[in-house]
Design a protein around this motif. Structure first.
Motif, short mmCIF file in Angstrom:
data_model
loop_
_atom_site.label_atom_id
_atom_site.label_comp_id
_atom_site.label_asym_id
_atom_site.label_seq_id
_atom_site.Cartn_x
_atom_site.Cartn_y
_atom_site.Cartn_z
N PHE B 13 0.94 -1.27 -0.08
CA PHE B 13 -0.50 -0.18 0.01
C PHE B 13 0.76 1.27 0.06
CE2 PHE B 13 0.45 1.52 3.98
CZ PHE B 13 0.69 0.26 4.72
N GLY B 14 -0.05 2.04 -0.21
CA GLY B 14 0.51 3.50 0.04
C GLY B 14 1.09 4.36 -1.87
N MET B 15 1.06 5.56 -1.46
CA MET B 15 1.19 6.15 -2.71
C MET B 15 2.14 5.93 -4.07
SD MET B 15 -0.84 8.67 -2.12
CE MET B 15 -0.16 9.73 -3.88
N ARG B 16 2.10 5.49 -5.00
CA ARG B 16 3.04 5.05 -6.17
C ARG B 16 2.84 6.04 -7.15
NH1 ARG B 16 -0.91 1.74 -5.28
NH2 ARG B 16 -1.91 1.37 -8.02
N GLY B 17 3.44 6.28 -8.37
CA GLY B 17 3.94 7.41 -8.71
C GLY B 17 2.82 6.64 -10.61
N VAL B 18 2.41 5.48 -10.57
CA VAL B 18 1.54 5.22 -11.59
C VAL B 18 0.49 4.45 -10.97
CG1 VAL B 18 1.40 4.14 -13.42
CG2 VAL B 18 3.08 5.68 -13.51
N LYS B 19 -0.54 4.61 -11.10
CA LYS B 19 -1.73 4.59 -10.34
C LYS B 19 -3.00 4.24 -11.39
CE LYS B 19 -5.73 5.54 -6.82
NZ LYS B 19 -6.56 5.53 -7.73
N TYR B 20 -3.19 3.08 -11.33
CA TYR B 20 -4.00 2.73 -13.18
C TYR B 20 -5.40 3.12 -12.39
CZ TYR B 20 -0.69 0.01 -15.12
OH TYR B 20 0.64 0.07 -16.12
N TYR B 45 4.21 -4.76 2.51
CA TYR B 45 5.39 -4.17 2.09
C TYR B 45 4.43 -2.71 1.82
CZ TYR B 45 5.93 -3.57 -2.92
OH TYR B 45 5.32 -4.03 -4.34
N HIS B 46 5.90 -1.44 2.36
CA HIS B 46 5.39 0.08 1.77
C HIS B 46 5.94 0.57 0.10
CE1 HIS B 46 4.01 4.02 2.04
NE2 HIS B 46 3.21 3.83 3.35
N SER B 47 4.80 0.90 -0.46
CA SER B 47 5.22 1.44 -2.04
C SER B 47 6.46 2.14 -2.40
CB SER B 47 4.05 1.82 -2.76
OG SER B 47 3.77 2.07 -1.57
N ARG B 50 9.75 0.84 -2.02
CA ARG B 50 9.80 0.70 -2.90
C ARG B 50 10.45 1.73 -4.02
NH1 ARG B 50 6.93 -3.35 -7.87
NH2 ARG B 50 8.48 -2.91 -9.67
N GLU B 51 9.12 3.03 -4.32
CA GLU B 51 9.22 3.65 -5.03
C GLU B 51 10.88 5.12 -4.48
OE1 GLU B 51 6.40 4.28 -7.84
OE2 GLU B 51 5.79 2.88 -7.46
N TYR B 52 10.62 4.81 -3.42
CA TYR B 52 11.05 6.29 -2.98
C TYR B 52 12.40 5.68 -2.09
CZ TYR B 52 12.13 10.94 -0.03
OH TYR B 52 12.62 11.37 0.73
N GLY B 212 -1.02 -9.39 -6.14
CA GLY B 212 -0.50 -8.40 -6.11
C GLY B 212 -0.68 -7.07 -5.71
N MET B 213 -2.23 -7.20 -4.71
CA MET B 213 -2.86 -6.19 -4.30
C MET B 213 -1.57 -4.93 -4.43
SD MET B 213 -6.66 -6.92 -3.65
CE MET B 213 -6.11 -7.79 -1.81
N PRO B 214 -2.37 -3.90 -4.50
CA PRO B 214 -3.09 -3.20 -4.82
C PRO B 214 -3.21 -2.73 -6.40
CG PRO B 214 -1.55 -1.29 -4.76
CD PRO B 214 -1.33 -2.40 -4.20
N VAL B 215 -1.99 -3.23 -7.23
CA VAL B 215 -1.90 -3.17 -9.24
C VAL B 215 -2.81 -4.40 -9.38
CG1 VAL B 215 0.01 -3.56 -10.92
CG2 VAL B 215 0.27 -2.29 -8.62
N LEU B 216 -2.71 -5.28 -8.81
CA LEU B 216 -3.20 -7.01 -9.42
C LEU B 216 -4.37 -7.14 -9.04
CD1 LEU B 216 -0.14 -8.86 -10.55
CD2 LEU B 216 -1.47 -7.06 -11.79
#
Lengths: 262, 252
Positions: B13-20, B45-47, B50-52, B212-216
Motif C-alpha cells: 500500500f502507499g502512494m505510487r508514481g503510477v496508479k491505474y 510492504y510499503h510502496s 520501493r519507489e522512494y 499483487g494488490m493493489p496493482v493486480l
C-alpha cells in the motif's frame, strides 16, 4: 446464491448464461502449457459454469490458417453448443482470404472472424485486412481483433467507422498499456459496433469496475484466452467486481449472445 | 468445501508514481479489499520503500500497520556497501526487533539498480539463509540465471519468486527440480491448469498464495486457487499453510 458467493465457494456459475468470447485451441510454440485440448477445456468450462467458448485455433493464428481452421471446425462440429468458431485469417495470403472466410462460415457453428496482426505482422488497417472487414460487414458478423498498444486501438477506431454493420471486439481491450485501454474505452463509447473484452493476463485491481463505469456493461465481454490461461481468474474478477448483477449478466453472456446472433 | 483462510504474501500500500484507474493506494482500502475477498492475513510492504527510499518506506510501514495484527511487515532491503542500508549483522538485529517476516528486493535497473551476484549481495543473502527469513523477488526483478545462481549459492535460502507469468514453465520446472528452497507466488501463475501441474510434479508446498494488490486483482488471485483442480488440503496449503510454515521457521 450470488455469482460472488459461488466464486467464493469455487462453484460453477450454473444459473446464468456464460459465454467465453475469446478462447483458442491447441498447442503454442512459444511456451509450455500443461493442457490444450478441447476436452481439457470442457473440464475447465464445466467447473466454472462456462456454457460455450468461442475459439480460434492456435495453428491458424500462427503458421497455417487452413490447418488451424480445419481443427477449429472439427471441434465445433464435435461439441455443438459448447464451442463456437472464429475463422482465423492470415493477410500474408491475401488471395485466399475471401475463400477461407466463405469455407469456414458455411459451417453453422462458425460465427465470426479472428484477426491477429501481432503474429501475422501486418498492421490492423492494412488493405488486406480490409477484405476481412468487408466480408464481416456484408455478413454482419463479429470480428475478434487482437489489440495490443495504442496503434492497434487507433486503427480499430478508424475501421469501426468504415464498417458499421460489422461488430468489432477489441481483444484484450488494448493490452497492458493503460493509455491504450483508456483510448479503447473512449472509442467503444463513440462507436455502437465496438466492444471490449476482458482477456488480460495483467488483471488489474478495479479494472472491471472502471471499464463498466466508463463504457457501460453493454460494451464489455467476458473471455478467458484458454488454453493460454486458466478460465478462473477472469471469471472471478467479474463475479467479485463491485457492479450490479444485471451488469454481470451482460458481461458474462448476454452481450456475446447478441453479437453472435444465437 | 471448507473456507480457505488466505494469507497473501504479495501486497503493498502507499502512494505510487503510477496508479491505474480503479486501483487504490491506502491501507484502509487494502484492508477493505482483503475483507471482501476473504483474505485473513497479509505480508505487506510499503510502496514508498520501493519507489522512494527503503529506510523511509520501511519506517512508514511499521507505523501504519502497527494497529493491525493480521498484517505482517516485509522490509524492502538491499546490500550495505553504499551505507544506504545496514550491514547484515545490524540488519539482523533490526529484523528481529521489528518482527519482520520476509525481506523483499527490487534490484532491477528500473527499480534499485544493483547486481544480486555474490560479490555484491552475498553477505546479505548469507544472513537471510542462516535466519531462514524468506526472500521475495519478482521475476520482473531477476533473470533466470541470476535466480539459478542465487539458489545454487544459497541452498538453504527460502526464495519466493513473485510476479511470475504463465509462460515460464520451460525455465521454472528445471529450477523447481534442482532447488527445494524455491517457491512460486501464485498471482501471476495463470496458466491453464498450471497450479494443478505444479502440485503433481513438485507438490503443493512449492506454491505460496499472493495477490499483487493493489496493482493486480485480488479477485483473480483467489479465484485461481478456489477453482484449481486439486484437493482441498492442497488448496489450504497454498492459500496459507505453506506461508505459515515458512514464517514459523524464522530463526532470529
Amino acid at each position: 446464491m450470488t455469482d460472488a458467493g459461488k466464486v467464493k465457494r469455487g462453484l460453477p456459475l450454473d444459473d446464468i448464461l456464460v459465454i467465453d468470447c475469446h478462447a483458442h485451441l491447441g498447442p503454442w510454440a512459444a511456451f509450455h502449457g500443461p493442457k490444450e485440448t478441447a476436452e481439457d477445456m470442457l473440464v475447465n468450462m464445466d467447473a466454472l459454469g462456462i456454457d460455450a467458448a468461442c475459439i480460434s485455433a492456435h495453428a491458424a493464428i500462427g503458421p497455417d490458417y487452413a490447418y488451424g481452421n480445419n481443427f477449429m471446425m472439427e471441434t465445433v462440429k464435435k461439441y455443438p453448443g459448447r464451442f463456437i468458431g472464429y475463422a482465423a485469417i492470415n493477410p500474408n495470403y491475401p488471395g485466399e482470404i475471401r475463400a477461407e472466410i466463405d469455407r469456414c462460415l458455411k459451417i453453422p457453428q462458425v460465427k465470426g472472424i479472428k484477426v491477429h496482426p501481432g503474429f501475422h505482422k501486418y498492421p490492423m488497417d492494412h488493405k488486406y485486412y480490409h477484405i476481412v472487414y468487408e466480408e464481416a460487414d456484408k455478413r454482419r458478423c463479429p470480428v475478434l481483433m487482437h489489440t495490443w498498444g495504442m496503434d492497434s486501438i487507433l486503427a480499430v477506431g478508424r475501421i469501426a467507422g468504415m464498417y458499421p454493420r460489422a461488430n468489432f471486439i477489441m481483444g484484450h481491450a488494448g493490452g497492458s498499456d493503460i493509455k491504450a485501454m483508456e483510448k479503447a474505452v473512449e472509442l467503444a463509447c463513440m462507436h455502437d459496433n465496438l466492444y471490449l473484452d476482458l482477456v488480460l493476463s495483467m488483471a488489474y485491481e478495479g479494472n472491471v469496475e472502471w471499464l463498466v463505469r466508463e463504457a457501460g456493461s453493454k460494451k464489455v465481454l467476458f473471455g478467458t484466452d484458454m488454453p493460454f490461461y486458466d478460465g478462473s481468474f477472469n471469471l472471478g474478477r467479474i463475479a467479485l467486481a463491485e457492479i450490479s448483477d444485471d451488469e454481470k449478466k451482460d458481461i458474462f453472456g448476454l452481450n456475446a449472445k447478441r453479437l453472435l446472433g444465437i | 468445501m471448507e473456507p480457505l483462510n488466505f494469507f497473501d504474501c504479495n501486497c503493498s500500500f502507499g502512494m505510487r508514481g503510477v496508479k491505474y484507474p480503479g486501483s487504490f493506494s491506502t491501507l484502509d482500502e487494502l484492508i477493505k479489499k482483503m475483507d471482501n475477498y476473504g483474505i485473513k492475513k497479509a505480508l505487506v510492504y510499503h510502496s514508498m520503500a520501493r519507489e522512494y527510499d527503503m529506510k523511509t518506506g520501511n519506517k512508514m510501514l511499521m507505523g501504519e500497520i502497527a494497529a493491525y495484527p493480521f498484517l505482517y511487515p516485509v522490509w524492502v532491503a538491499m546490500h550495505h556497501h553504499t551505507g544506504e542500508f545496514p550491514a547484515p549483522a545490524l540488519l539482523k538485529e533490526q529484523l528481529r526487533e521489528n518482527n519482520i517476516k520476509a525481506v523483499r528486493i527490487f534490484p532491477s535497473v528500473s527499480d534499485h539498480g544493483y547486481s544480486i551476484s555474490g560479490w555484491n549481495c552475498g553477505e546479505l543473502f548469507d544472513m537471510l539463509e542462516k535466519c531462514k527469513i524468506p526472500l521475495i523477488a519478482g521475476l520482473d526483478q531477476v533473470t533466470w540465471d541470476e535466480l539459478h545462481n542465487l539458489c545454487l549459492n544459497h541452498p538453504g535460502l527460502i526464495v519466493i519468486l513473485s510476479d511470475v507469468n504463465y509462460r515460464i514453465n520451460r525455465n521454472l520446472y528445471a529450477l523447481l527440480e534442482k532447488f527445494p528452497g524455491l517457491h512460486v507466488e501464485t498471482s501471476g501463475y495463470k496458466g491453464f491448469d498450471g497450479i494443478l501441474e505444479i502440485c503433481k510434479r513438485f507438490g503443493a508446498h512449492r506454491l505460496i498464495f499472493g495477490t499483487g494488490m493493489p496493482v493486480l486483482s485480488g479477485a483473480a488471485a483467489i479465484s485461481l486457487i478456489k477453482y484449481a483442480r486439486i484437493s482441498n488440503k492442497e488448496k489450504q496449503m497454498i492459500a496459507s499453510g505453506n506461508l505459515e510454515n515458512l514464517i514459523g521457521g524464522i530463526k532470529l
